[in-house]
Write an enzyme that holds these catalytic residues in place. Structure first.
Site, mmCIF file in Angstrom:
data_model
loop_
_atom_site.group_PDB
_atom_site.id
_atom_site.type_symbol
_atom_site.label_atom_id
_atom_site.label_comp_id
_atom_site.label_asym_id
_atom_site.label_seq_id
_atom_site.Cartn_x
_atom_site.Cartn_y
_atom_site.Cartn_z
ATOM 1 N N LYS A 133 -7.191 -18.139 21.895
ATOM 2 C CA LYS A 133 -7.667 -19.530 21.871
ATOM 3 C C LYS A 133 -8.515 -19.972 23.088
ATOM 4 O O LYS A 133 -9.724 -19.832 23.053
ATOM 5 C CB LYS A 133 -6.480 -20.467 21.655
ATOM 6 C CG LYS A 133 -5.936 -20.351 20.219
ATOM 7 C CD LYS A 133 -5.136 -21.562 19.821
ATOM 8 C CE LYS A 133 -4.858 -21.615 18.338
ATOM 9 N NZ LYS A 133 -3.776 -20.775 17.857
ATOM 10 N N ASP A 178 3.869 -14.602 23.378
ATOM 11 C CA ASP A 178 2.648 -14.997 22.674
ATOM 12 C C ASP A 178 2.131 -16.274 23.329
ATOM 13 O O ASP A 178 2.616 -17.370 23.086
ATOM 14 C CB ASP A 178 2.949 -15.226 21.188
ATOM 15 C CG ASP A 178 1.711 -15.677 20.407
ATOM 16 O OD1 ASP A 178 0.718 -16.104 21.045
ATOM 17 O OD2 ASP A 178 1.743 -15.618 19.168
ATOM 18 N N PHE A 227 4.885 -19.207 15.250
ATOM 19 C CA PHE A 227 3.618 -18.841 14.608
ATOM 20 C C PHE A 227 2.930 -17.762 15.429
ATOM 21 O O PHE A 227 2.722 -17.926 16.631
ATOM 22 C CB PHE A 227 2.690 -20.053 14.469
ATOM 23 C CG PHE A 227 1.412 -19.711 13.747
ATOM 24 C CD1 PHE A 227 1.387 -19.593 12.369
ATOM 25 C CD2 PHE A 227 0.241 -19.462 14.453
ATOM 26 C CE1 PHE A 227 0.219 -19.236 11.691
ATOM 27 C CE2 PHE A 227 -0.931 -19.113 13.790
ATOM 28 C CZ PHE A 227 -0.940 -19.000 12.416
#
Ligand SMILES: *Cc1c(COP(=O)(O)O)cnc(C)c1O
Length: 388
Positions: free
Chosen positions: A247, A218, A133
Site C-alpha cells: 500500500k 502483515d 485480511f
C-alpha cells in the site's frame, strides 16, 4: 452514456459501481470528472502517502521512466538495491527483501517462504485471525478470516486455524509444535481499523518463540509511517520473522515487499520464487521518493490533532474513535456508515464506509493542519446529515 454506465457495461461486477469518478488530484485534494473538489481522507486506501501529484514522486517516477522503466529479474538495477538497503536500514534488523507488485503478492511470498520452513521442519498448519485480511490470491485468501470472501473459493492447500484477534490465550491454545507460522496484522485494517490490546504483539512473539512457529506481520496497510512509526511493529518492541509491505510504500505506484529477518531471509533458494514486474525500477524510484519525503514528526503531530479533534465531536451517532496515527475509524452507534460516506462526499470529503458501523479515515501523510481542521469541523454536519 455516463462514465459510470460505461464502467458497469465493460467491467466485471466484482466492485459494484464506485460512487465517485476521479479525474485528478493535487496534495490532499482531488477533483471528480464533473469538477467537484474533495479533500481526500482515504488516500486510495492508505496508499497515497504523499497525496496526489507530489513533486518528489512526479520527479522520481518521471526521471526513472525516461531512463529505464523495466529490466525483469534477468537483470538487476540500482533503484531496487537502494530500496532494499533503505528498507533494511529503517527496519534496523538484519534481513533480506523480495519485491512484488501488490500486497497479496507480498503475502504469497511470505506464505511460500513459511511453507519452505514448515516442510523442512515437518509442520502442517498456519494460524491467522478471525476477520483478518491478507489479500485475494489463493494463499493470502486462505489466511483471510472473512468467511464471505474466503469460503466459496476453498478448499485451500494448507490448513489455516483461525483465532479471535487480540486474544493471546486463544492464540497460545492454537499454536503448537506443528504450527508453521502465525499471520497477523498489527492493527486489523479491513476489519474496521481494530488495534489489539496493549502487549498483544509481544505475546505473539513469545508464543512463536516458544513453539518454533514463524511470526509473520502483515504490515501492508500499517507501515510506511501510517501509524506515526515507519512500521507499526516497531512501536510494539518486537521484530517478526517475516514482514509484508505494500500500500503506502509506492505512494500510488504498485509495489509490495516481503522481508525475511535472520534465517527467514535465506529460506528461498534460487528458482523458488519470482516476479517479472516485481521491483521494477519505476516503482522502486517511487518508493524511494516516499521514504525520502514522509516526515514522521509531521504525521505524529497531525495525527494528534485529528484524533483529539474527532474525539471532541459529540453526536449521538458517534460512539468513538479507534486506530493509530493517521489511520482511524469513526465507530458509529448504528449501521449507517454508507450514509456517512455519502454525506461526507456531498460535503466535499472522501472517506470509506469500511464496516456497517465504522468509517475509515486514512488521509495522505502530508495532510496539513488546516486540512485536518476543516475535516474535523465538518464531521458534526456530516453526522447530522447521515442521521436523517
Ligand atoms: C490491502 C491489504 C492486503 C492486500 O493488498 P493488495 O495490494 O490489495 O493485494 C493484504 N493485507 C492487508 C493487511 C491489507 O490491508
Amino acid at each position: 452514456m455516463s462514465l459510470y454506465e460505461r464502467f458497469e457495461k465493460s467491467f466485471m461486477p466484482n466492485y459494484g459501481i464506485p460512487p465517485v469518478a476521479l479525474a485528478r488530484g493535487e496534495g490532499s485534494r482531488v477533483w471528480d470528472v464533473d469538477g467537484n473538489e474533495y479533500l481526500d481522507f482515504i488516500g486510495g486506501i492508505a496508499v497515497s502517502s504523499l497525496g496526489h501529484a507530489h513533486p518528489a514522486l512526479v520527479e522520481a517516477v518521471g526521471t526513472q521512466v525516461a531512463t529505464l522503466a523495466h529490466t525483469s529479474n534477468l537483470f538487476l538495477h540500482e533503484p531496487e538495491v537502494l530500496l532494499a538497503e533503505r528498507l533494511l536500514g529503517l527496519l534496523k534488523a538484519p534481513g533480506r527483501i523480495f519485491l512484488a507488485n501488490s500486497g497479496t503478492e507480498a503475502n504469497e511470498a511470505a506464505y511460500k517462504l513459511a511453507l519452505k520452513y514448515g516442510r523442512r521442519e515437518g509442520r502442517s498448519y498456519f494460524v491467522a485471525a478471525e476477520n483478518g485480511f491478507h489479500g485475494r490470491t489463493m494463499g493470502a485468501l486462505s489466511l483471510t478470516g472473512k468467511k464471505a470472501i474466503r469460503d466459496q473459493f476453498g478448499p485451500f492447500p494448507v490448513e489455516v486455524r483461525f483465532v479471535p484477534y487480540g486474544d493471546a490465550a486463544a492464540l497460545r491454545e492454537a499454536v503448537g509444535g506443528e504450527c508453521i507460522a502465525v499471520f497477523l496484522e498489527p492493527t486489523q485494517g479491513e476489519a474496521g481499523v481494530v488495534p489489539p490490546p496493549d502487549g498483544y504483539f509481544a505475546r505473539v512473539r513469545e508464543i512463536c518463540d516458544d513453539t518454533g512457529s514463524l511470526m509473520v506481520a502483515d504490515e501492508i496497510q500499517s507501515a510506511i509511517g501510517r501509524t506515526g512509526h515507519w512500521f507499526a511493529h516497531q512501536a510494539e518492541g518486537v521484530t517478526p520473522d517475516i514482514l509484508t509491505l505494500a500500500k503506502g510504500l509506492g505512494g500510488g505506484l504498485p509495489i509490495g515487499a516481503c522481508v525475511g529477518f535472520g534465517d527467514a531471509g535465506t529460506l528461498f533458494a534460487k528458482g523458488d520464487h519470482g516476479s517479472t514486474f516485481g521491483g521494477n525500477p519505476v516503482s522502486c524510484a517511487a518508493a524511494l521518493a516516499v521514504l525520502d519525503t514522509v516526515d514522521l514528526e509531521h504525521v505524529q503531530k497531525v495525527a494528534v490533532q485529528l484524533r483529539s479533534g474527532l474525539e471532541a465531536v459529540e453526536h449521538p451517532l458517534l460512539k468513538g474513535v479507534r486506530g493509530r496515527g493517521l489511520w482511524l475509524a469513526l465507530v458509529l452507534t448504528a449501521d449507517v456508515a454508507p450514509g456517512v460516506q455519502a454525506a461526507a462526499a456531498r460535503a466535499g470529503f472522501l472517506v470509506n464506509a469500511l464496516q456497517p458501523d465504522a468509517v475509515r479515515i486514512a488521509p495522505p501523510l502530508v495532510v496539513t493542519d488546516a486540512e485536518v481542521q476543516s475535516f474535523v469541523e465538518a464531521v458534526p454536519g456530516i453526522l447530522a446529515e447521515a442521521a436523517v
